[in-house]
Design a protein around this motif. Structure first.
Motif, PDB file in Angstrom:
ATOM      1  N   UNK A   1       0.841  -1.199   0.000  1.00 11.97           N
ATOM      2  CA  UNK A   1       0.000   0.000   0.000  1.00 11.97           C
ATOM      3  C   UNK A   1       0.878   1.252   0.000  1.00 11.97           C
ATOM      4  N   UNK A   2       0.529   2.200  -0.866  1.00 12.39           N
ATOM      5  CA  UNK A   2       1.276   3.447  -0.977  1.00 12.39           C
ATOM      6  C   UNK A   2       0.336   4.629  -0.761  1.00 12.39           C
ATOM      7  N   UNK A   3       0.926   5.786  -0.454  1.00 13.07           N
ATOM      8  CA  UNK A   3       0.172   7.032  -0.270  1.00 13.07           C
ATOM      9  C   UNK A   3      -0.968   6.867   0.740  1.00 13.07           C
ATOM     10  N   UNK A   4      -0.705   6.095   1.771  1.00 12.76           N
ATOM     11  CA  UNK A   4      -1.719   5.875   2.797  1.00 12.76           C
ATOM     12  C   UNK A   4      -1.704   7.002   3.818  1.00 12.76           C
ATOM     13  N   UNK A   5      -2.830   7.190   4.482  1.00  8.04           N
ATOM     14  CA  UNK A   5      -2.946   8.149   5.574  1.00  8.04           C
ATOM     15  C   UNK A   5      -3.320   7.381   6.827  1.00  8.04           C
ATOM     16  N   UNK A   6      -2.511   7.546   7.854  1.00 10.08           N
ATOM     17  CA  UNK A   6      -2.645   6.746   9.067  1.00 10.08           C
ATOM     18  C   UNK A   6      -4.059   6.833   9.653  1.00 10.08           C
ATOM     19  N   UNK A   7      -4.609   5.673   9.933  1.00  9.79           N
ATOM     20  CA  UNK A   7      -5.892   5.609  10.623  1.00  9.79           C
ATOM     21  C   UNK A   7      -7.121   5.759   9.756  1.00  9.79           C
TER      22      UNK A   7
ATOM     23  N   UNK B   1       4.961  14.508   2.225  1.00 11.08           N
ATOM     24  CA  UNK B   1       5.405  15.545   1.286  1.00 11.08           C
ATOM     25  C   UNK B   1       6.877  15.388   0.916  1.00 11.08           C
ATOM     26  N   UNK B   2       7.640  14.686   1.735  1.00 10.66           N
ATOM     27  CA  UNK B   2       9.074  14.553   1.451  1.00 10.66           C
ATOM     28  C   UNK B   2       9.350  13.764   0.175  1.00 10.66           C
TER      29      UNK B   2
ATOM     30  N   UNK C   1      12.013  15.983  -6.815  1.00 11.94           N
ATOM     31  CA  UNK C   1      12.280  17.052  -7.784  1.00 11.94           C
ATOM     32  C   UNK C   1      13.712  16.979  -8.290  1.00 11.94           C
ATOM     33  N   UNK C   2      14.637  16.640  -7.399  1.00 10.68           N
ATOM     34  CA  UNK C   2      16.046  16.545  -7.769  1.00 10.68           C
ATOM     35  C   UNK C   2      16.492  15.096  -7.957  1.00 10.68           C
ATOM     36  N   UNK C   3      15.515  14.195  -8.111  1.00 17.88           N
ATOM     37  CA  UNK C   3      15.849  12.793  -8.324  1.00 17.88           C
ATOM     38  C   UNK C   3      16.423  12.119  -7.101  1.00 17.88           C
ATOM     39  N   UNK C   4      16.065  12.614  -5.922  1.00 17.13           N
ATOM     40  CA  UNK C   4      16.593  12.066  -4.679  1.00 17.13           C
ATOM     41  C   UNK C   4      15.508  11.333  -3.901  1.00 17.13           C
ATOM     42  N   UNK C   5      15.834  10.946  -2.695  1.00 17.00           N
ATOM     43  CA  UNK C   5      14.931  10.163  -1.855  1.00 17.00           C
ATOM     44  C   UNK C   5      15.121  10.553  -0.396  1.00 17.00           C
TER      45      UNK C   5
ATOM     46  N   UNK D   1      11.831   8.095   5.444  1.00 21.13           N
ATOM     47  CA  UNK D   1      12.966   7.172   5.362  1.00 21.13           C
ATOM     48  C   UNK D   1      12.695   5.922   6.190  1.00 21.13           C
ATOM     49  N   UNK D   2      12.032   6.084   7.321  1.00 26.17           N
ATOM     50  CA  UNK D   2      11.693   4.914   8.146  1.00 26.17           C
ATOM     51  C   UNK D   2      10.668   4.032   7.439  1.00 26.17           C
ATOM     52  N   UNK D   3       9.728   4.656   6.739  1.00 25.00           N
ATOM     53  CA  UNK D   3       8.751   3.879   5.965  1.00 25.00           C
ATOM     54  C   UNK D   3       9.460   3.007   4.931  1.00 25.00           C
ATOM     55  N   UNK D   4      10.385   3.616   4.191  1.00 30.05           N
ATOM     56  CA  UNK D   4      11.091   2.888   3.139  1.00 30.05           C
ATOM     57  C   UNK D   4      11.952   1.781   3.743  1.00 30.05           C
TER      58      UNK D   4
END
Length: 227
Positions: A145-151, A178-179, A185-189, A200-203
């Protein structure tokens, strides 16, 4: 470590490219040597990748055509994992990428439309597993699941529905933060920009669950071979 991991779903906008880049970034930060294959005609990964930037150590090849299986074979000789981002629709390139994969991840947003697309993709993978190319060596597939909102009720409902129908869904989720678009935008994570942050903890949670599942799959194969 997994050899080839392909992200696939028959619906666009599920977060495949974001998750592919984020997993590559995470595995790079913990000492692995990942590579990315952008097999999406929209070039969502390739257009943002900066070879001189913080993720420049990740080799990226854009190959949206049927040569994708050759590209995967070349990269897996010196990289692990090879992470393949595919188009948001069913095409020959996606099928070729899946045939060449060890593991498939099917991202989906918590919506009925995304759930239907995820199921269709899972069924496609089962069809591929019945072909001579994959006989005796099935591609293992898991949904996330992606783009989830807690609860939120919809997230719980979609997860429950899929699990009750017997589809494998990762416990970890990629929350709507939002991160992801900011760093993208700059091809980062988030794993390289804000490694202690929530995204980062999610990933890390998704990557570690995938790695654990893969170890279990490999252990089961070894046990079966020894029997």
């Amino acid at each position: 470590m997994i050899g080839v991991l392909t992200l696939a779903t028959s619906k666009g906008g599920a977060g495949k490219s974001t998750l592919a880049r984020s997993l590559g970034a995470y595995w790079l930060t913990i000492g692995h040597k990942p590579a990315l294959v952008d097999a999406d005609p929209q070039r969502s990964l390739a257009n943002r990748h900066d070879p001189a930037g913080k993720l420049g150590a990740i080799e990226l090849v854009a190959e949206p055509e049927e040569r994708v299986s050759e590209v995967i074979a070349e990269l897996r000789r010196k990289h692990a994992p090879v992470i393949v981002d595919t188009a948001g629709f069913r095409n020959r390139t996606t099928i070729c990428a899946l045939v060449a994969s060890d593991l498939a991840i099917i991202p989906l947003k918590p919506s009925a439309e995304d759930a239907d697309a995820a199921i269709a993709t899972y069924e496609l993978i089962q069809e591929i597993n019945e072909t001579p190319e994959r006989e005796g060596n099935p591609i293992r597939a898991f949904m996330v699941l992606t783009m989830t909102m807690h609860g939120t009720v919809i997230s719980r409902h979609v997860r429950s529905q899929l699990e009750n129908e017997g589809f494998p869904v990762l416990k970890a989720e990629m929350s709507n933060r939002v991160s992801y678009p900011e760093t993208g935008i700059e091809g980062l994570s988030p794993s390289v920009v804000d490694p202690e942050g929530a995204a980062a903890r999610d990933i890390a949670g998704i990557a570690n669950e995938i790695a654990k599942l893969w170890k279990g799959i490999e252990a089961a194969k070894m046990k079966e071979a020894a029997a």
